[in-house]
Design a protein around this motif. Structure first.
Motif, PDB file in Angstrom:
ATOM      1  N   PRO A 188      22.208  -5.366  30.901  1.00 51.57           N
ATOM      2  CA  PRO A 188      22.693  -5.821  29.588  1.00 51.57           C
ATOM      3  C   PRO A 188      21.727  -6.716  28.825  1.00 51.57           C
ATOM      4  CG  PRO A 188      23.621  -7.205  31.290  1.00 51.57           C
ATOM      5  CD  PRO A 188      22.736  -6.203  31.991  1.00 51.57           C
ATOM      6  N   ILE A 189      20.489  -6.918  29.342  1.00 53.62           N
ATOM      7  CA  ILE A 189      19.590  -7.873  28.674  1.00 53.62           C
ATOM      8  C   ILE A 189      18.359  -7.185  28.075  1.00 53.62           C
ATOM      9  CG2 ILE A 189      20.353  -9.842  30.046  1.00 53.62           C
ATOM     10  CD1 ILE A 189      17.801  -9.493  31.732  1.00 53.62           C
ATOM     11  N   LYS A 190      18.479  -5.920  27.750  1.00 53.52           N
ATOM     12  CA  LYS A 190      17.367  -5.229  27.096  1.00 53.52           C
ATOM     13  C   LYS A 190      17.141  -5.830  25.705  1.00 53.52           C
ATOM     14  CE  LYS A 190      19.213  -0.888  29.014  1.00 53.52           C
ATOM     15  NZ  LYS A 190      20.639  -1.290  29.163  1.00 53.52           N
ATOM     16  N   GLY A 191      15.887  -5.902  25.300  1.00 55.65           N
ATOM     17  CA  GLY A 191      15.579  -6.326  23.941  1.00 55.65           C
ATOM     18  C   GLY A 191      15.639  -5.134  22.992  1.00 55.65           C
ATOM     19  N   LYS A 192      15.962  -5.388  21.738  1.00 52.48           N
ATOM     20  CA  LYS A 192      16.134  -4.303  20.776  1.00 52.48           C
ATOM     21  C   LYS A 192      14.867  -3.478  20.593  1.00 52.48           C
ATOM     22  CE  LYS A 192      17.414  -3.328  15.976  1.00 52.48           C
ATOM     23  NZ  LYS A 192      17.865  -3.912  14.681  1.00 52.48           N
ATOM     24  N   GLU A 193      13.743  -4.144  20.399  1.00 50.40           N
ATOM     25  CA  GLU A 193      12.490  -3.432  20.152  1.00 50.40           C
ATOM     26  C   GLU A 193      12.117  -2.543  21.334  1.00 50.40           C
ATOM     27  OE1 GLU A 193       7.779  -4.438  19.217  1.00 50.40           O
ATOM     28  OE2 GLU A 193       9.322  -5.953  18.850  1.00 50.40           O
ATOM     29  N   GLN A 194      12.243  -3.114  22.558  1.00 48.18           N
ATOM     30  CA  GLN A 194      11.905  -2.347  23.754  1.00 48.18           C
ATOM     31  C   GLN A 194      12.895  -1.206  23.974  1.00 48.18           C
ATOM     32  OE1 GLN A 194       9.051  -3.183  26.107  1.00 48.18           O
ATOM     33  NE2 GLN A 194       9.531  -1.002  26.025  1.00 48.18           N
ATOM     34  N   PHE A 195      14.152  -1.461  23.672  1.00 45.80           N
ATOM     35  CA  PHE A 195      15.189  -0.431  23.802  1.00 45.80           C
ATOM     36  C   PHE A 195      14.870   0.775  22.930  1.00 45.80           C
ATOM     37  CE2 PHE A 195      19.024   1.636  22.297  1.00 45.80           C
ATOM     38  CZ  PHE A 195      19.806   1.786  23.436  1.00 45.80           C
TER      39      PHE A 195
ATOM     40  N   ILE B 278      23.273   2.391  28.902  1.00 42.18           N
ATOM     41  CA  ILE B 278      23.710   1.265  28.082  1.00 42.18           C
ATOM     42  C   ILE B 278      24.813   0.475  28.778  1.00 42.18           C
ATOM     43  CG2 ILE B 278      23.049   2.422  25.936  1.00 42.18           C
ATOM     44  CD1 ILE B 278      26.026   2.934  25.426  1.00 42.18           C
ATOM     45  N   ASP B 279      24.828  -0.831  28.498  1.00 39.90           N
ATOM     46  CA  ASP B 279      25.754  -1.765  29.135  1.00 39.90           C
ATOM     47  C   ASP B 279      26.582  -2.577  28.146  1.00 39.90           C
ATOM     48  OD1 ASP B 279      25.751  -2.820  32.227  1.00 39.90           O
ATOM     49  OD2 ASP B 279      24.010  -1.581  31.814  1.00 39.90           O
ATOM     50  N   SER B 280      26.161  -2.610  26.893  1.00 36.57           N
ATOM     51  CA  SER B 280      26.757  -3.578  25.970  1.00 36.57           C
ATOM     52  C   SER B 280      26.998  -2.979  24.591  1.00 36.57           C
ATOM     53  CB  SER B 280      25.835  -4.797  25.839  1.00 36.57           C
ATOM     54  OG  SER B 280      24.586  -4.396  25.293  1.00 36.57           O
ATOM     55  N   ASN B 281      27.854  -3.682  23.832  1.00 38.32           N
ATOM     56  CA  ASN B 281      28.183  -3.220  22.481  1.00 38.32           C
ATOM     57  C   ASN B 281      26.983  -3.275  21.545  1.00 38.32           C
ATOM     58  OD1 ASN B 281      30.933  -2.634  22.912  1.00 38.32           O
ATOM     59  ND2 ASN B 281      31.476  -4.799  22.742  1.00 38.32           N
TER      60      ASN B 281
ATOM     61  N   MET C  92      25.215  -0.457  18.793  1.00 36.69           N
ATOM     62  CA  MET C  92      24.734  -0.702  17.429  1.00 36.69           C
ATOM     63  C   MET C  92      23.296  -0.217  17.267  1.00 36.69           C
ATOM     64  SD  MET C  92      26.325  -4.541  16.917  1.00 36.69           S
ATOM     65  CE  MET C  92      25.416  -4.785  15.398  1.00 36.69           C
ATOM     66  N   TRP C  93      22.466  -0.441  18.283  1.00 39.04           N
ATOM     67  CA  TRP C  93      21.074   0.016  18.217  1.00 39.04           C
ATOM     68  C   TRP C  93      21.007   1.540  18.199  1.00 39.04           C
ATOM     69  CZ3 TRP C  93      19.283  -3.652  22.735  1.00 39.04           C
ATOM     70  CH2 TRP C  93      19.346  -4.983  22.291  1.00 39.04           C
TER      71      TRP C  93
ATOM     72  N   ASP D  31      20.884   6.727  12.448  1.00 41.50           N
ATOM     73  CA  ASP D  31      20.742   6.632  10.989  1.00 41.50           C
ATOM     74  C   ASP D  31      19.290   6.834  10.553  1.00 41.50           C
ATOM     75  OD1 ASP D  31      23.445   6.143  10.807  1.00 41.50           O
ATOM     76  OD2 ASP D  31      23.230   3.965  10.634  1.00 41.50           O
ATOM     77  N   ARG D  32      18.353   6.485  11.427  1.00 43.48           N
ATOM     78  CA  ARG D  32      16.924   6.643  11.122  1.00 43.48           C
ATOM     79  C   ARG D  32      16.386   8.014  11.524  1.00 43.48           C
ATOM     80  NH1 ARG D  32      14.387   1.572  14.118  1.00 43.48           N
ATOM     81  NH2 ARG D  32      12.487   2.798  13.746  1.00 43.48           N
TER      82      ARG D  32
END
Length: 218
Positions: free
Chosen positions: A87-94, A106-109, A113-114, A120-121
């Motif tokens: 649950p502690i992945k960073g957004k950029e690295q994800f 995935i582990d978290s809400n 969102m990411w 969307d992209r």
């Protein structure tokens, strides 16, 4: 100098035993599950030399942080050979790992969102979901967390997992291809893995998932 002569705290790595353990485990897996892959947990021991030996033996890298993911890359792992859990992945690295085809559970809400942002992209890819289930109810006394339950993943019992699956299925270009069933247990009994795989089959059938892999943890 021998191990008996060392008079200070240290970590002694017995390379032959390490290789033998992995080789024996791989041989048994191949006998019963021909399509398998061992993921070596970086948090268990992140010394680069040991990680390099695991890679030479055919293990994937099982990472739970940005630092561990980047370490796997430096050692020589290709993105497709890196499992990204926790649950502690960073957004950029994800997002980078997702774009490059790593195995992500995935582990978290916020990770949902990411994924929505990726969709969307126009970024397409596969994703796995970590399942939180009440294994203690099925196997009393065999889980590490007991009646308190696990902290990780999305609960199957309260319907959260179903809602997450439905939400991701609405995202264009995002495909659910795996389930992460790891639950920490005391016994390491065959019963534990039977219950985990049975529940995975129930979830896949109920949700209409076509799975490419099942991650049962270690």
């Amino acid at each position: 100098m021998t191990s008996e002569q060392v008079n200070m705290p240290c970590f002694i790595f017995k390379e032959n035993e390490f290789k033998e353990n992995i080789t024996n485990f791989q041989r048994v897996l191949n006998q019963y599950f021909p399509r398998n892959k061992i993921g070596y947990s970086f948090k268990t021991n992140s010394l680069p030399y040991i990680l390099g030996q695991a890679r030479k033996l055919g293990c994937y890298a099982e990472t739970v942080s940005d630092m561990e993911y980047q370490l796997a890359e430096k050692i020589g792992y290709q993105p497709q050979e890196i499992i990204f859990n926790g649950p502690i992945k960073g957004k950029e690295q994800f997002i980078q790992a997702f774009q490059n085809g790593s195995i992500i559970n995935i582990d978290s809400n916020r990770e949902i969102m990411w994924l929505k942002e990726c969709s969307d992209r126009g970024i397409k890819g596969n994703i796995g979901i970590r399942v939180n289930m009440d294994l203690e109810k099925l196997l009393p006394g065999q889980t590490s967390m007991g009646a308190e339950g696990g902290r990780f993943g999305f609960s199957d019992e309260n319907g959260t997992l179903h809602m997450v699956v439905q939400e991701i299925m609405q995202m264009k270009g995002i495909h659910i291809c795996g389930l992460h069933m790891h639950v920490s247990s005391k016994s390491k009994s065959v019963e534990v893995y039977q219950e985990l795989t049975n529940r995975a089959c129930v979830i896949a059938k109920r949700e209409g998932l076509v799975l490419q892999y099942l991650d049962v943890g270690g």
